[in-house]
Design an enzyme around this catalytic site. Structure first.
Site, PDB file in Angstrom:
ATOM      1  N   LYS A   1       0.816  -1.232  -0.139  1.00  0.00           N
ATOM      2  CA  LYS A   1       0.073  -0.086  -0.066  1.00  0.00           C
ATOM      3  C   LYS A   1       0.949   1.410  -0.022  1.00  0.00           C
ATOM      4  O   LYS A   1       2.038   1.108   0.446  1.00  0.00           O
ATOM      5  CB  LYS A   1      -0.867  -0.022   1.473  1.00  0.00           C
ATOM      6  CG  LYS A   1      -2.002  -0.988   1.402  1.00  0.00           C
ATOM      7  CD  LYS A   1      -2.707  -0.717   2.573  1.00  0.00           C
ATOM      8  CE  LYS A   1      -3.929  -1.753   2.738  1.00  0.00           C
ATOM      9  NZ  LYS A   1      -5.159  -1.601   1.814  1.00  0.00           N
TER      10      LYS A   1
ATOM     11  N   ARG B   1     -10.296 -11.205   2.042  1.00  0.00           N
ATOM     12  CA  ARG B   1     -11.140 -12.531   1.360  1.00  0.00           C
ATOM     13  C   ARG B   1     -10.591 -13.868   1.340  1.00  0.00           C
ATOM     14  O   ARG B   1     -11.197 -14.802   1.509  1.00  0.00           O
ATOM     15  CB  ARG B   1     -11.665 -11.970  -0.074  1.00  0.00           C
ATOM     16  CG  ARG B   1     -10.624 -11.886  -0.948  1.00  0.00           C
ATOM     17  CD  ARG B   1     -10.881 -10.976  -2.211  1.00  0.00           C
ATOM     18  NE  ARG B   1     -10.917  -9.598  -2.147  1.00  0.00           N
ATOM     19  CZ  ARG B   1     -11.132  -8.572  -2.917  1.00  0.00           C
ATOM     20  NH1 ARG B   1     -11.495  -9.217  -4.159  1.00  0.00           N
ATOM     21  NH2 ARG B   1     -11.187  -7.658  -2.360  1.00  0.00           N
TER      22      ARG B   1
HETATM   23  N1  BES Z   1      -7.898  -3.660   4.465  1.00  0.00           N
HETATM   24  C1  BES Z   1      -8.194  -3.387   2.992  1.00  0.00           C
HETATM   25  C2  BES Z   1      -9.398  -2.729   2.907  1.00  0.00           C
HETATM   26  C3  BES Z   1      -9.563  -1.422   3.597  1.00  0.00           C
HETATM   27  C4  BES Z   1      -9.508  -0.044   2.982  1.00  0.00           C
HETATM   28  C5  BES Z   1      -9.928  -1.318   5.072  1.00  0.00           C
HETATM   29  C6  BES Z   1      -9.521   1.276   3.592  1.00  0.00           C
HETATM   30  C7  BES Z   1     -10.124  -0.251   5.631  1.00  0.00           C
HETATM   31  C8  BES Z   1      -9.747   1.164   4.794  1.00  0.00           C
HETATM   32  C9  BES Z   1      -8.070  -4.524   2.264  1.00  0.00           C
HETATM   33  O1  BES Z   1      -7.357  -5.493   2.464  1.00  0.00           O
HETATM   34  C10 BES Z   1      -7.614  -4.100   0.849  1.00  0.00           C
HETATM   35  O2  BES Z   1      -6.420  -3.371   0.680  1.00  0.00           O
HETATM   36  N2  BES Z   1      -8.586  -4.123  -0.049  1.00  0.00           N
HETATM   37  C11 BES Z   1      -8.079  -3.797  -1.424  1.00  0.00           C
HETATM   38  C12 BES Z   1      -8.623  -4.580  -2.601  1.00  0.00           C
HETATM   39  C13 BES Z   1      -8.103  -4.365  -3.915  1.00  0.00           C
HETATM   40  C14 BES Z   1      -6.793  -4.901  -3.765  1.00  0.00           C
HETATM   41  C15 BES Z   1      -8.973  -5.482  -4.770  1.00  0.00           C
HETATM   42  C16 BES Z   1      -8.842  -2.477  -1.635  1.00  0.00           C
HETATM   43  O3  BES Z   1     -10.014  -2.231  -1.189  1.00  0.00           O
HETATM   44  O4  BES Z   1      -8.117  -1.361  -2.433  1.00  0.00           O
HETATM   45 ZN    ZN Z   2      -5.450  -5.464   2.011  1.00  0.00          ZN
END
Ligand code: BES
Ligand code: ZN
Ligand code: ZN
Length: 506
Positions: A285, A359
């Site tokens: 990230k 997931r």
């Molecule tokens: N933990 C994150 C989602 C999240 C985002 C939680 C903002 C709280 C605040 C999750 O694991 C994630 O990173 N999801 C990605 C999915 C994508 C790579 C398909 C996302 O939401 O960008």
């Molecule tokens: Zn994630």
């Protein structure tokens, strides 16, 4: 914080701060505000009369007016808290109003306060008692436990005063109040977990705190290590944890009612995403806001909080809860985009993005919960940023494969006061997660409909079992302080999940 419900005249109750609620009774659009106290005694009405008619207090929701040394009352201060329009009054405003009183007292160094029980036809006694306790407890929570200059800020005692009641309504109010204490404390228990930083609340620590809670409230609990995860062939969960030096924890809690439920009573399965820190892994990230990813275990915390409440409310229904907890880290051993892994169910998954890890752990958690006997499933997870894009930060997303289960869940929302909005999760979206080289892939490949493609992925692992998925990524952490609630972890879903579980009791 201690909360009490006493049946006593507020005028003769000695208190540093007595709170009374007021509503705006004006009905016309352009009519000036007409504030009126809810359930005032004669002494109270007298003490507040001048202020209520002065025009400086309009009784909007959360508005406060403080009077020192109110005449005719034993209280040192009288706080009037607005609950908004009389026409729109419900127990949700009462919950917030009790919170406003607590958060008014906290920074002023007052450690004790009393609240007059509001009377109105829109406010059923038992539920009003419950929301007063919930609101006061939830408002007392702050995220300052690591600040040495902010020790002992909590309110010591909140006393709710009720003037008169017959025996039946008195008992109902006491039951409601006791439930409110259980729910408010359990919600705060979840919030405390969510607030903990990743270096302190590791998966191992989450396991320890959950086990301690379970032994305190008489729940069965097992915390399994990587050996069990591998033995169960939880290949998706194992892939996420393999890049971290922190050991994962597979936490299983069980609630067994005192008497066996009727034969047709379902077994409820609560499954939580417990990523104690999500860096994104190899699909790392951006640095900005990455600190927030300590709250990526809020789904797990919601389930642990709900189990804490269920253990005390004792509904006649079996509940099993599975929490999959680990870190998502980049490392030489970490799983990679392009990898193909095999979930516990036997389905193969092509990894497109290691940041879509929630997931994966849930896929194995949902499958395992069914193996443990669950016939109705709910999971909560901070699953996608996309849910915040779709719904904003007010409603959490709700996805399901079964309308009747959704109805049963939403029936409890007027009581829990939490907001969930149903999102599509129909089979025509399945195409988006089809992989060329495996059974499915772990992202939809496009930003469009990201919350739904995540839900579609989970749906692959629940089979025919009626299931609800709550995406709480946008609602589990609040950046804006409210007059009735601190910023930080919201504890969303604890109350609604508990209510839903209770609705299955035989
Ligand atoms: N933990 C994150 C989602 C999240 C985002 C939680 C903002 C709280 C605040 C999750 O694991 C994630 O990173 N999801 C990605 C999915 C994508 C790579 C398909 C996302 O939401 O960008
Ligand atoms: Zn994630
Ligand atoms: Zn995550």
């Amino acid at each position: 914080m201690t909360t009490k419900l006493l049946f006593q005249d507020p005028a003769t109750f000695a208190s540093p701060l007595l709170t009374v609620f007021a509503v705006d009774t004006a009905t016309g659009k352009d009519e000036p505000a007409a504030p009126a106290l809810l359930n005032p005694s004669e002494a109270l009405a007298k003490a507040a009369a001048l202020w209520l008619t002065s025009g400086e207090f309009k009784a909007t929701l959360g508005e406060t007016l403080l009077l020192h040394s109110p005449s005719g009352l034993k209280a040192e201060r009288l706080l009037i808290v607005g609950l908004g329009k009389a026409k729109a009054l419900s127990v949700h405003e009462v919950r917030k109003g009790a919170g406003v009183a607590v958060r008014f007292a906290k920074p002023r160094g007052l450690r004790e306060l009393s609240i007059l029980f509001p009377g109105d036809k829109a406010l059923p006694g038992s539920l009003t008692a419950r929301t007063l306790a919930e609101g006061a407890l939830v408002a007392d929570f702050d995220i300052d436990i690591y600040r040495s200059d902010r020790k002992d800020q909590s309110i010591g005692t909140v006393t709710v005063l009720h003037v008169e009641a017959n025996e039946k309504s008195l008992a109902e109010m006491q039951t409601g109040f006791a439930e409110g204490i259980i729910l408010g404390e359990s919600q705060n228990f979840a919030r405390t977990l969510v607030n903990e930083p990743g270096n302190i609340l590791t998966p191992t620590e989450l396991g320890k705190r959950t086990a301690a809670m379970c032994s305190e409230f008489g729940l069965q609990c097992e915390v399994h290590s990587i050996d069990k995860i591998l033995e169960l062939k939880m290949g998706a969960f194992a892939a996420v944890t393999q890049g971290s030096v922190e050991p994962p924890a597979l936490i299983v809690m069980r609630y067994e009612p005192a008497t066996p439920p009727a034969a047709d009573t379902p077994v409820i399965g609560l499954v939580g995403k417990g990523i104690t820190f999500d860096t994104g892994g190899i699909s790392i990230k951006p640095a900005e806001n990455m600190d927030k990813m300590k709250y990526d275990m809020a789904g797990a915390a919601a389930m642990i909080g709900a189990m804490r409440a269920i253990a005390q409310l004792k509904p006649n229904v079996r509940v099993v809860s599975v929490v999959c907890s680990c870190e998502n880290m980049p490392d030489g051993k970490a799983f990679k985009p392009g990898d193909v892994i095999t979930a516990m169910s036997g389905k193969t998954i092509e990894i497109l993005n290691t940041d879509a890890e929630g997931r994966l752990v849930l896929a194995d958690g949902l499958h395992y919960a069914q193996q443990l006997g669950a016939t109705r499933l709910i999971n909560a997870a901070t699953l996608t940023g996309a849910i915040g894009v779709a719904l904003g930060l007010l409603n959490a997303g709700l996805f399901s494969n079964d309308d009747a289960t959704v109805e049963q869940f939403t029936n409890g929302l007027p009581v829990s006061g939490e907001k969930f909005w149903r999102m599509p999760c129909t089979d025509d979206y399945r195409e988006q997660i089809r992989s060329q080289i495996a059974d499915i892939m772990n992202t939809g490949g496009s930003r469009y409909g990201g919350a739904t493609t995540a839900a579609m992925f989970l749906k692959e692992f629940v089979g025919e079992t009626p299931w609800i998925h709550l995406d709480i990524a946008g609602t589990a952490w609040i950046d804006e302080v409210k007059p009735w609630q601190s910023k930080g972890p919201s504890g969303i879903a604890v109350r609604s999940i508990t209510e839903w579980v209770r609705s299955y009791a035989s």
